[in-house]
Write an enzyme that holds these catalytic residues in place. Structure first.
Site, PDB file in Angstrom:
ATOM      1  CB  SER A 196       5.857  -3.722 -11.507  1.00 13.65           C
ATOM      2  OG  SER A 196       4.682  -2.987 -11.727  1.00 13.65           O
TER       3      SER A 196
ATOM      4  CE  LYS B  17       5.559  -0.321 -12.952  1.00  9.24           C
ATOM      5  NZ  LYS B  17       4.831  -0.123 -11.672  1.00  9.24           N
TER       6      LYS B  17
ATOM      7  CE1 TYR C 262       4.063   0.040 -16.707  1.00 11.25           C
ATOM      8  CE2 TYR C 262       1.673   0.006 -17.009  1.00 11.25           C
ATOM      9  CZ  TYR C 262       2.778  -0.148 -16.196  1.00 11.25           C
ATOM     10  OH  TYR C 262       2.628  -0.500 -14.885  1.00 11.25           O
TER      11      TYR C 262
ATOM     12  CE1 TYR D 137       5.438  -0.571  -7.578  1.00  9.70           C
ATOM     13  CE2 TYR D 137       5.003  -2.665  -6.493  1.00  9.70           C
ATOM     14  CZ  TYR D 137       5.227  -1.930  -7.639  1.00  9.70           C
ATOM     15  OH  TYR D 137       5.237  -2.554  -8.836  1.00  9.70           O
TER      16      TYR D 137
ATOM     17  CB  VAL E  75       0.508  -7.280  -9.813  1.00 15.23           C
ATOM     18  CG1 VAL E  75       0.550  -6.031  -8.967  1.00 15.23           C
ATOM     19  CG2 VAL E  75       0.386  -6.949 -11.294  1.00 15.23           C
TER      20      VAL E  75
HETATM   21  N1  GLN Z   1       0.760  -3.931 -15.334  1.00 10.84           N
HETATM   22  C1  GLN Z   1       0.581  -3.665 -13.943  1.00 10.84           C
HETATM   23  C2  GLN Z   1      -0.120  -2.317 -13.731  1.00 10.84           C
HETATM   24  O1  GLN Z   1       0.202  -1.371 -14.327  1.00 10.84           O
HETATM   25  C3  GLN Z   1       1.896  -3.670 -13.252  1.00 10.84           C
HETATM   26  C4  GLN Z   1       1.777  -3.316 -11.796  1.00 10.84           C
HETATM   27  C5  GLN Z   1       2.688  -4.091 -10.936  1.00 10.84           C
HETATM   28  O2  GLN Z   1       3.219  -5.130 -11.281  1.00 10.84           O
HETATM   29  N2  GLN Z   1       2.863  -3.636  -9.712  1.00 10.84           N
HETATM   30  O3  GLN Z   1      -1.044  -2.246 -12.965  1.00 10.84           O
END
Ligand code: GLN
Length: 614
Positions: free
Chosen positions: A71, A74, A196, A248, A266
């Site tokens: 993420s 993003k 994505y 988040y 993550v």
């Molecule tokens: N690729 C992961 C997902 O969509 C990214 C989520 C994250 O890093 N918080 O679940």
């Protein structure tokens, strides 16, 4: 015995080393397992990297260990969506409110179906759908190129991680279809989901993250490569959403405790940005219950507290904006003036005031300057920009306001050494029509001073005016001579005429004659060590140049060029030697007059130095 300097790390490096040691025992949290491939990473990997906006990188631990960006990609893809579509279109598709929900919540705005922000999966998939390109490959290349520009090296995709998420990412796929249902994504959501999943599988290390963060801190330009990764106007929306939504449902606590725009993934990475100063990358794949790196959060909290990085603790301006302030009474241009003009400028000087500015101009630094200008009595204000590094949009608007005020009062505003195009690029568009004629841009401070003098003396530019020939007897050099003596002197002088632009004296030539200007103007010019030229003085009729010939001899130290058509007398040094023997009174009077004009010049320079130091 002390250690050699090379074996003794910088205090910053030593600090990071200690921090790394101290936190190495913190093993709270678990690696992500919902993407099967992620479950395989070594759980205790740990790196910390700090990169400054001027490209200095401090790293400790597993700084070069590769992992998937997840993420953390993003905000960067959101930046691409902004570049490819503009703000309005992107804002239509993706909101900017924090959710307080987990990253993978299916939270869409009731009614519109718009994802609440681009940092949760729904908003990130919508952003991926906005990446420009006619084919899937082109859109992927666009994303990889942009992320690579941020990192400063070519990045690639961890194929195993990508496939693992592609094959198991049913929840994200569901989000994709919801977005299609609401018309946020046109047509099949699968290409946007594919992009994505791939952007999340981009392979980075902790050092890359710190440099990507530092690029954001540096207005979008990579500190080491100098390459622009995103247009500067999009940094603000990117960092805003990182601030409110980047962690988040921990975002509120994060701002409270750490106070840096940030993003976690993550894969175990976190980036944190202190605009204008630095970027931080931390890698530690054990996650807390919100999906943020548990140790990463703890480390960032500590670094922010220890180094005082909270963004609501902004640095105070380190220098006063006004470096020097004086009026034309004490500092003048290099144009030498007649005694009468000098007296006039002594009287009128306070009407023109100079502010030499330094540092960056923004509201807080420019406001005190404007306050001083408004409180002052001057009718001409000179603002010198030589040492100004940056002028933000707000400061430019304030300067336009100052110009309007000058116009209303019948005052003048002189902006010197502005480096147009670089500083104040937007000023022209901000000036009110009536303010345009009161603003004068001058390429040099000396030119600005001369401009003020002309105004004060109400003398139009003399360039091109027909030279008036001054009788020899009226020149400064002949003060105190009898008419006979002037006649005798005249017999020894050589008369010459020069066209405008002609070189009358050249640096390096033997200094064998003194010149007396009968008509026109000349400038004394020296070469600067770094290239370029500087005017030492401009002289007009009745003034003398090249006087070192009579005193020191040697070589000319500067060029003298005719600024207008010039008529002058010259007296050769050898002729003067003869005069000393044959007509000592005449020679002594000449020397006396030279000395008195030299001491006047020294007096003026002394006053100038005092004003500039004060
Ligand atoms: N690729 C992961 C997902 O969509 C990214 C989520 C994250 O890093 N918080 O679940």
């Amino acid at each position: 015995m002390s250690l050699p300097p090379s074996a003794t790390p910088s205090p910053i490096q030593a600090y990071l080393d200690t921090l790394h040691r101290e936190f190495s025992g913190l093993t709270a949290g678990e690696v992500a397992t919902y993407i099967p491939e992620l479950a395989k990473v070594a759980p205790d990997g740990f790196g910390i990297v700090l990169a400054t906006v001027d490209g200095q990188v401090y790293e400790v631990g597993d700084a070069r260990h590769a992992f998937s960006i997840q993420s953390v990609s993003k905000p960067f893809v959101y930046g691409i969506a902004l570049e490819d579509n503009g703000r309005a279109r992107v804002e239509q598709a993706i909101g900017m409110e924090p959710t307080g929900d987990p990253f993978n919540a299916i939270s869409l705005e009731p009614g519109t179906g718009r994802p609440l922000n681009p940092m949760i999966n729904a908003g990130a998939i919508a952003a991926a759908a906005l990446v420009a390109g006619t084919t899937e490959a082109a859109r992927l290349a666009r994303v990889l190129d942009a992320l690579s520009a941020f990192a400063g090296r070519p990045l690639d995709i961890d194929q195993a991680i990508f496939e693992s998420e592609r094959d198991t990412g049913h929840r994200n796929r569901a989000i994709g279809h919801m977005l299609r249902n609401y018309g946020i994504v046109d047509g099949d959501p699968e290409p946007a989901l594919g992009l994505y999943f791939r952007q999340c599988a981009v392979r980075v290390d902790c050092r890359d993250l710190a440099l990507m963060a530092a690029t954001l801190a540096n207005g979008g330009v990579h500190p080491a490569t100098g390459q622009r990764a995103v247009r500067s106007e999009f940094i603000e929306p990117m960092l805003s959403l990182m601030t409110t939504c980047g962690m988040y449902d921990y975002s509120g606590s994060w701002v409270y405790n750490v106070g840096l725009p940030a993003k976690s993934g993550v894969g175990g990475g976190i980036i944190a940005v202190l605009p204008g100063q630095l970027g931080i990358g931390v890698y530690s794949p054990r996650l807390d219950e919100r999906g943020n790196s548990a140790r990463g959060v703890a480390v960032c909290r500590r670094i922010s507290a220890d180094l005082g990085l909270h963004f609501l603790q902004p640095p105070r301006p380190s220098v006063a904006t006004v470096r020097a302030r004086y009026t034309l009474q004490s500092v003048r241009s290099k144009r030498r003036r007649t005694a009468a003009e000098g007296r006039q400028l002594d009287a009128l000087g306070p009407q023109a005031e100079v502010f030499e500015l330094q540092g960056d101009l923004r509201f807080a630094t420019l406001e005190p300057v404007l306050r001083a200008v408004v409180a002052g009595a001057a009718q001409i204000t000179v603002l010198d920009f030589k040492r100004v590094g940056h002028v933000d949009g707000g400061a430019a608007r304030m300067l336009a306001g100052l110009a309007s005020r000058c116009a209303a009062l019948g005052h003048q505003l002189v902006l010197s050494r502005v480096r147009r195009g670089e500083l104040l690029a937007g000023l022209d568009a901000m000036l009110a029509p009536q303010a345009i004629p009161v603003v004068s841009f001058q390429p040099a401070l000396d030119a600005a001073l001369e401009w003020c003098e002309r105004r004060l003396l109400a003398r139009p530019a003399d360039r091109g005016a027909l030279p008036v020939v001054l009788p020899l007897a009226d020149s400064r050099l002949c003060r105190g001579l009898t008419a006979d003596e002037v006649g005798q002197l005249q017999a020894q002088l050589h008369r010459s005429q020069h066209e405008s632009g002609a070189l009358i004296v050249q640096r390096g030539d033997p200094a064998d004659a003194i010149y007396l200007l009968a008509a026109g103007e000349v400038s004394v010019i020296v070469d600067l060590p770094g290239g370029g030229h500087k005017r030492l003085s401009t002289l007009s009729a009745g003034m003398v140049f090249g006087e070192s010939a009579l005193i020191a001899g040697g070589q000319r130290s500067a060029d003298v060029r005719a600024d207008t058509a010039v008529d002058c007398w010259s007296l050769r040094a050898e002729v003067f030697e003869r005069l000393k023997l044959e007509q000592p009174r005449l020679a002594i009077t000449l020397l006396h007059n030279l000395l008195s004009s030299a001491s006047e010049t020294i007096g003026r320079l002394t006053a100038e130095v005092a004003a500039l130091e004060g």
